[in-house]
Structures are given as structure tokens and as C-alpha cells.
Design a protein around this motif. Structure first.
Motif, PDB file in Angstrom:
ATOM      1  N   MET A 120      33.811  49.565  36.038  1.00 47.03           N
ATOM      2  CA  MET A 120      33.825  50.223  34.776  1.00 47.03           C
ATOM      3  C   MET A 120      32.349  48.899  33.852  1.00 47.03           C
ATOM      4  O   MET A 120      32.422  49.688  32.466  1.00 47.03           O
ATOM      5  N   THR A 121      32.500  47.672  33.493  1.00 46.28           N
ATOM      6  CA  THR A 121      32.023  46.939  33.636  1.00 46.28           C
ATOM      7  C   THR A 121      30.754  46.221  33.826  1.00 46.28           C
ATOM      8  O   THR A 121      29.917  45.916  34.674  1.00 46.28           O
ATOM      9  N   PHE A 151      30.981  42.179  26.040  1.00 42.85           N
ATOM     10  CA  PHE A 151      31.759  43.152  26.898  1.00 42.85           C
ATOM     11  C   PHE A 151      30.842  44.571  26.098  1.00 42.85           C
ATOM     12  O   PHE A 151      31.624  44.960  25.845  1.00 42.85           O
ATOM     13  N   MET A 152      30.294  44.605  27.153  1.00 40.49           N
ATOM     14  CA  MET A 152      30.167  46.486  27.420  1.00 40.49           C
ATOM     15  C   MET A 152      30.310  47.449  28.318  1.00 40.49           C
ATOM     16  O   MET A 152      30.309  46.934  29.863  1.00 40.49           O
ATOM     17  N   PHE A 153      30.765  48.270  28.375  1.00 40.23           N
ATOM     18  CA  PHE A 153      31.956  49.010  28.839  1.00 40.23           C
ATOM     19  C   PHE A 153      31.314  50.468  29.920  1.00 40.23           C
ATOM     20  O   PHE A 153      31.030  50.811  29.007  1.00 40.23           O
ATOM     21  N   GLY A 164      24.382  53.636  31.259  1.00 44.42           N
ATOM     22  CA  GLY A 164      25.823  54.294  30.927  1.00 44.42           C
ATOM     23  C   GLY A 164      26.655  53.778  30.016  1.00 44.42           C
ATOM     24  O   GLY A 164      27.758  54.326  30.173  1.00 44.42           O
ATOM     25  N   VAL A 165      26.823  52.504  29.345  1.00 47.36           N
ATOM     26  CA  VAL A 165      27.916  52.128  28.445  1.00 47.36           C
ATOM     27  C   VAL A 165      27.901  53.127  27.327  1.00 47.36           C
ATOM     28  O   VAL A 165      26.728  53.579  26.605  1.00 47.36           O
ATOM     29  N   GLU A 180      39.669  52.825  41.478  1.00 49.16           N
ATOM     30  CA  GLU A 180      38.772  53.887  41.624  1.00 49.16           C
ATOM     31  C   GLU A 180      37.572  53.010  40.315  1.00 49.16           C
ATOM     32  O   GLU A 180      36.281  52.944  41.796  1.00 49.16           O
ATOM     33  N   SER A 181      37.474  52.636  39.974  1.00 46.58           N
ATOM     34  CA  SER A 181      36.735  51.991  38.624  1.00 46.58           C
ATOM     35  C   SER A 181      37.659  51.197  37.743  1.00 46.58           C
ATOM     36  O   SER A 181      37.280  51.158  36.537  1.00 46.58           O
ATOM     37  N   PRO A 182      37.451  49.987  38.473  1.00 48.95           N
ATOM     38  CA  PRO A 182      37.911  48.453  38.259  1.00 48.95           C
ATOM     39  C   PRO A 182      37.515  48.403  36.696  1.00 48.95           C
ATOM     40  O   PRO A 182      35.844  48.152  37.097  1.00 48.95           O
TER      41      PRO A 182
END
Ligand SMILES: Nc1ncnc2c1ncn2[C@@H]1O[C@H](COP(=O)(O)OP(=O)(O)OP(=O)(O)O)[C@@H](O)[C@H]1O
Ligand SMILES: [Mg+2]
Lengths: 289, 310
Positions: free
Chosen positions: A7-8, A103-105, A82-83, A213-215
Motif C-alpha cells: 500500500m505504500t 508517506f503516500m498510500f 493510485g495514491v 495481502e497488501s502490506p
């Protein structure tokens, strides 16, 4: 190695000028997003300008989920990547705001993870949730807004008490993680928390809660000084990734009293975040994604 | 001031232990209560709920710490704090009216006889005993006796009402009736209240915030849950609220995590766990102060206040 979709998306460190009025980009990791890199390369910001400028002006962490070009100066290229949320985190060296970490997620229908900010509740001995970004954790997020932790309780309360970053594995089962409602079934696995301390006072606690799954982070560590140098005292990692060889990142972080970003084999980026109290760098939190 | 109407600061209770050092049953209990707020207290049996409540009431010596009500540090019991226990302890030779009058005489010494009578009758009718004022305890059911106990407490016009499992001995229908009675009175009189209960649904229905206590010894506040339902509360609306089951689940999760039988101990992270703050770190809990030096011990931490107010 199969790389899970984390996710990061990106991270930056902005250095604050001596007079605390301007910000210059010191380090950045964009995970291959060229348009974001280009948009950022010549950027410098002043107080109140953009997200890092807002952090400098307000001296607190700032979270943006709904962002436009004004609140986040690079909204277009970020969104194209996709942020879905951006966090600006102040790093203080005693009373001085020296750096802002961004940080961009990413979000998306399959993402599961949470980034939370906890801070003091007015007139109480408790930390409450002030802002958060939840992906795939709607119910967990709704309840969390009503939860408060005293010093020493739960992950935020432990960070408050110890004034240290903290790593937690198995958040759904851990006795230290009290909000397990939905956490385990939603697939949350590891937690990482970092205290924002200004002039020896706790200002906020940042938490990252990751799923496999999406750390948000695939490796999370806490380092402390020992008799013969800095030592990893806590760690958690996802399957398929080894512990990051972070010694020289830690060294720089401690020597420069600054947050450091680095690229390492096996992951997109590593961030080392120092915790400074009085003269000392007391601990360093490391996250790799 | 009304935000911090009641302040329970670093409350400690140590009982002497014939086998060794005194046992700190409660250690560093902190809670701030707004005026008119209803605080539910839950925790496993024996964790120290009653110990905290009786210390707040002034009926149990405080080993250290303070209880401040409306700006005054309390010292022993007083009419500003009224207590209702599981068993109402009525005087058997007095009627319901007589039992309520006993306290009323104490707190309205200058009222006329008629005024005092009116007060007793008013509160007895508030709890639904208008027609049973002249009954003796032996002529009343447990639920009715508990209503007398509640009327007696509220007639004192206390600043704080302390309820220790007030419905613990009642059947569930009577229990629900009495929840309504208490909530009705609290809505009207806005008395700041602390209520201990073992019933998770009762806690959610009655409280503005629920304070979950960790297991003793050294019990303290583990987590505080805000219950965002509006008042006056309507049972059906509360039960149908979209958050009801999640909030309830939060309490149950907490209790399960502290269930000694289910969780031997398993909070150690992968690597060597951070040494837990030593027992001396209990002195951290007073919560205000600054990280004094780089050592962990004895370093309370100021909490900067940003956002999240109320
Ligand atoms: N007078 C006393 N001397 C020594 N220990 C005591 C005394 N009173 C209570 N304790 C101990 O203090 C602890 C807390 O008791 P307390 O009655 O406050 O628990 P509680 O949470 O109210 O329990 P319950 O839910 O069963 O009412 C218990 O372990 C009890 O044995
Ligand atoms: Mg009890």
C-alpha cells in the motif's frame, strides 16, 4: 521473489530550513513513478504551502484523504499512481521542527491496512484517534474512533509510556492489541507505531497496521543503542522477505539526527525514523515496504 | 471545570499481605469525568472495581492518589457522593419513606418537615414507588427494595452517584425496568455517575463512556470506549444502531484478552521483546510531566493536546 502489492507508494523527507520557514526535498523514493519524481525534483515549499508546508505551519502530523493541488501540490501525478491518502509527519529535534516525512498510500478495492494518528484527548489521561486512513477496514475504523487508551495500554498507550517505536506481530491475537474486533478477520497481521515527540512531550502516535495481502510495511523494526553499537530489539516481517540490512541506514539516521530513506534489495524502500529526547537519539523505527 | 468535574488521579490501593509485601490491588487508576457523564466500569471479577468505587465514595482508605469532585479533593465519605450497592441495606424497621427520610434529614437540616416530606415523596415516586411508600422492606420484592435504595441515594442530591452492580441480584426483566428508572432520573437530574456492571449490554445501554479495567493485582484503566448514542436513550433504537454490535464486540474482545484461562501470555513480538517498564514505571502513570531524561524509569510524559477534544 513474488512481490505483493503493497500500500505504500512513495516516501519523501523534507528538510526544514534553519529559520523554520522553508522546506527542501532531501530524500525521496517513488517506487518507479517517474511523473511523481519529475513533479517533485525542482520543488521547494515555504510555510503553509502544500502538505509539507502545512505540517511546518501547524507543527502536527497532517493527513489528507481528499486532496487537491492546493492541499497537496502534486495531487495529479500522485493520483495517477493510485495514491489515495498522504501523511505528513513532523520530526522534531527537541523544540525544533527539523524534517517533514511524507508517506503516500495506495487504496483500491483489494487493499487492507490502516494508518492512524493518536493524540491526547483534551483534559483526559488518554490517547484518542484523531485522523486515520482505513483501506478495507470500515467497521474496524468506525469503532476505533470511539476507543481511548491510557498510558501503558494498547499499542498507542505502550508507545506513550515507553517513548519508543514499537512493533507488534499478530495484532489480532496479541494481548497488547486491544481492538481486535475485526482486525484478525480483516487480515491485519503486523503493527508498527512511532511516537512524535516535540520538546520531550508526546505530540502524537503514528500507527501502521498491515495485512499480508497488501502490506503497508513488509518489514518493521525497532533499533536501540547497546553497549557495542545499535541493535535491532524488535522486528516483524512478511513471509518472503528477510530482515533488512539496515545498519548503515541507522548509522546515518543517528549521526544526522534525521529521518533517512534508502533503497534496499527485496523491497521498494526503507525509512528510518529517529526518536529524539533531550540530547539523545533514543531509538530508531525502521519500516520497509 | 465541567470537563473535569470528577478527577480520579493515580489512585492506588494496597492491602496488607500477611505473607509478604502489601498487595497493590489497584495501581495507578486515572479517569476524568465530565459533569453529568455516566461512566460504566467493567472488568473481570476480583479486578478491583468495587475497590475503586469505594475509594471514590470515601468508604475505603486510599493508599495514594486523589479523588477530586467539583474542584475539591475528597477526604472520607460525604453527602456529595451517594452509593448504591447490590443489596440495598434498608433498615428493616423503617418503611420505604422512613429509609429515604433518614438521608434527607441529614442533607436538608434546615428544611421544614413538609419540605422534607415532599422531597422523599418526590424521589420515591420517581423510582415508581408512589403507591408503596409505607411498605416495610419485608413487604417488598428485591427490585422494589433496590428502588428504595436508588431513591435514598438520589434524594441526597449528590454531585456523584456511585452504583456497584446495582441490578446484580435482579432478574432480567426487573433489571431492564430499573435501568429505565435510573436513566430517566439521570436524564432529568444530570447526576455524574459511575456504574459497575458485569453486563456488557447494560454497560453499553447506560454509559456515555465505558472504562475497562485490566486484571488485578495492579489493576488500572485498560481502555475507554465512548458510546456515541444520544440521550434520552430508547432501548430499541440503541439495539438497532449500526455501531451497537461493534461497540459491544469491543468490550467482549477486551474481556477475552484479559481472560486468564484463555490467554496464558502471548504478547511477545518475534525478536527479543522490549523489556517491559519495570514496576517502578508505575510512577509514570500520573501522566503529567515531561520525559525527564533518556532513562525509561520515572519519566512521566506530558501529553500535548492536539485535536480530538471532547
Ligand atoms: N479488605 C481486603 N483485604 C485484602 N484484599 C482485599 C480486601 N478487599 C478486597 N480485596 C481484594 O482486592 C481485589 C479486588 O476486589 P474488588 O472487590 O474490588 O473486586 P471487583 O472487581 O469488585 O470484583 P467483583 O466483580 O467480583 O465484585 C480482590 O482480589 C480481593 O480479594
Ligand atoms: Mg465488586
Amino acid at each position: 521473489m513474488t512481490q505483493t502489492h503493497g500500500m505504500t507508494a512513495a516516501a519523501e523527507v523534507w528538510r526544514v530550513s534553519e529559520d523554520e520557514t522553508r522546506l527542501a526535498l532531501a530524500e525521496a523514493i517513488y517506487g518507479g513513478n517517474e511523473s511523481l519524481r519529475l513533479a517533485s525534483s525542482s520543488l521547494s515549499l515555504s510555510t503553509g504551502e502544500g502538505l509539507a508546508g502545512a505540517v511546518l505551519a501547524r507543527r502536527v502530523p497532517v493527513f489528507l484523504e481528499e486532496f487537491d493541488d492546493e492541499s497537496f501540490e502534486r495531487a495529479v501525478p500522485a493520483r495517477a499512481d493510485g495514491v489515495a491518502a498522504v501523511l505528513g509527519l513532523p520530526v522534531f529535534d527537541q523544540a525544533k521542527l527539523t524534517h517533514v516525512v511524507l508517506f503516500m498510500f495506495r487504496g483500491g478495492p483489494d487493499a487492507v491496512g490502516a494508518v492512524e494518528l493518536w493524540a491526547g484527548r483534551r483534559g483526559r489521561f488518554e490517547l484518542g484517534l484523531t485522523e486515520a486512513y482505513y483501506a478495507g477496514l470500515e467497521r474496524f475504523g468506525k469503532v476505533s474512533r470511539h476507543v481511548n487508551f491510557p498510558m501503558g495500554s494498547g499499542l498507542p498507550g505502550m508507545i506513550w509510556q515507553t517513548a519508543m517505536p514499537r512493533v507488534l506481530t499478530g495484532v489480532g491475537r496479541s494481548r497488547e492489541f486491544l481492538r481486535s474486533s475485526g482486525a484478525e478477520s480483516a487480515g491485519l497481521t503486523n503493527g508498527f507505531g512511532y511516537p512524535v515527540i516535540e520538546r520531550n512531550e508526546l505530540k502524537a502516535v503514528m500507527l501502521w497496521l498491515s495485512s499480508s495481502e497488501s502490506p503497508l510495511a513488509r518489514v518493521q523494526e525497532v533499533w536501540r543503542p547497546g553497549e557495542d553499537g545499535w541493535k535491532r530489539v524488535q522486528c516483524a516481517s512478511e513471509q518472503g522477505i528477510e530482515i533488512i540490512e539496515a545498519d548503515e541506514v541507522i548509522e546515518r539516521c543517528v549521526a544526522e539526527r534525521a529521518p533517512i530513506l534508502a533503497e534496499k534489495p527485496g523491497c521498494s524502500g526503507v525509512a528510518a525514523l529517529p526518536v529524539m529526547i533531550h540530547e539523545n537519539v533514543r531509538a530508531v523505527g525502521v519500516i520497509a515496504w | 471545570m465541567t470537563d473535569r468535574y470528577v478527577e480520579i488521579v493515580n489512585l492506588v490501593k494496597a492491602y496488607p499481605n500477611p505473607l509478604g509485601d502489601a498487595i497493590r490491588v489497584v495501581d495507578g487508576f486515572n479517569l476524568t469525568v465530565r459533569k453529568g457523564e455516566v461512566i460504566g466500569v467493567i472488568g473481570h471479577s476480583g479486578c478491583g472495581k468495587s475497590t475503586v468505587l469505594t475509594m471514590v465514595a470515601g468508604l475505603n482508605d486510599i493508599t495514594s492518589g486523589d479523588v477530586v469532585v467539583d474542584g475539591k479533593v475528597t477526604d472520607g465519605p460525604g453527602p456529595d457522593r451517594a452509593v448504591v450497592f447490590q443489596a440495598p441495606c434498608l433498615l428493616p424497621w423503617m418503611t420505604a419513606f422512613g429509609n429515604v427520610m433518614l438521608g434527607v434529614k441529614r442533607v436538608y437540616p434546615h428544611g421544614t418537615k413538609q419540605q422534607r416530606k415532599d422531597i422523599c415523596e418526590y424521589y420515591l415516586s420517581l423510582v415508581g414507588l408512589a403507591d408503596a411508600m409505607h411498605k416495610y422492606p419485608r413487604e417488598m420484592s428485591g427490585g422494589m427494595q433496590q428502588r428504595v435504595g436508588i431513591a435514598r441515594a438520589i434524594a441526597l442530591k449528590p454531585k456523584m452517584l456511585l452504583l456497584d452492580e446495582p441490578f446484580g441480584r435482579l432478574d432480567s426483566l426487573t433489571r431492564m425496568d430499573l435501568q429505565e428508572v435510573i436513566l430517566g432520573i439521570l436524564d432529568r437530574e444530570k447526576i455524574t455517575t459511575m456504574v459497575i456492571t458485569h453486563d456488557v449490554d447494560e454497560a453499553v445501554y447506560m454509559s456515555d463512556r465505558i472504562c475497562m479495567m485490566t486484571n488485578g493485582p495492579r489493576a488500572r484503566v485498560g481502555q475507554v470506549l465512548e458510546i456515541p448514542f444520544e440521550r434520552p436513550r430508547i432501548r430499541r433504537e440503541v439495539l438497532e444502531h449500526e455501531l451497537y454490535y461493534d461497540l459491544r464486540g469491543c468490550l467482549i474482545d477486551f474481556l477475552e484478552k484479559f481472560d486468564k484461562h484463555k490467554h496464558p501470555d502471548e504478547n511477545a513480538p518475534d525478536c527479543k521483546p522490549e523489556p517491559e517498564p519495570s514496576s517502578e514505571a508505575g510512577s509514570l502513570a500520573p501522566s503529567f510531566g515531561v520525559y525527564t531524561d533518556d532513562a525509561l524509569s520515572g519519566s512521566p510524559l506530558t501529553l500535548a493536546e492536539i485535536g480530538g477534544g471532547a
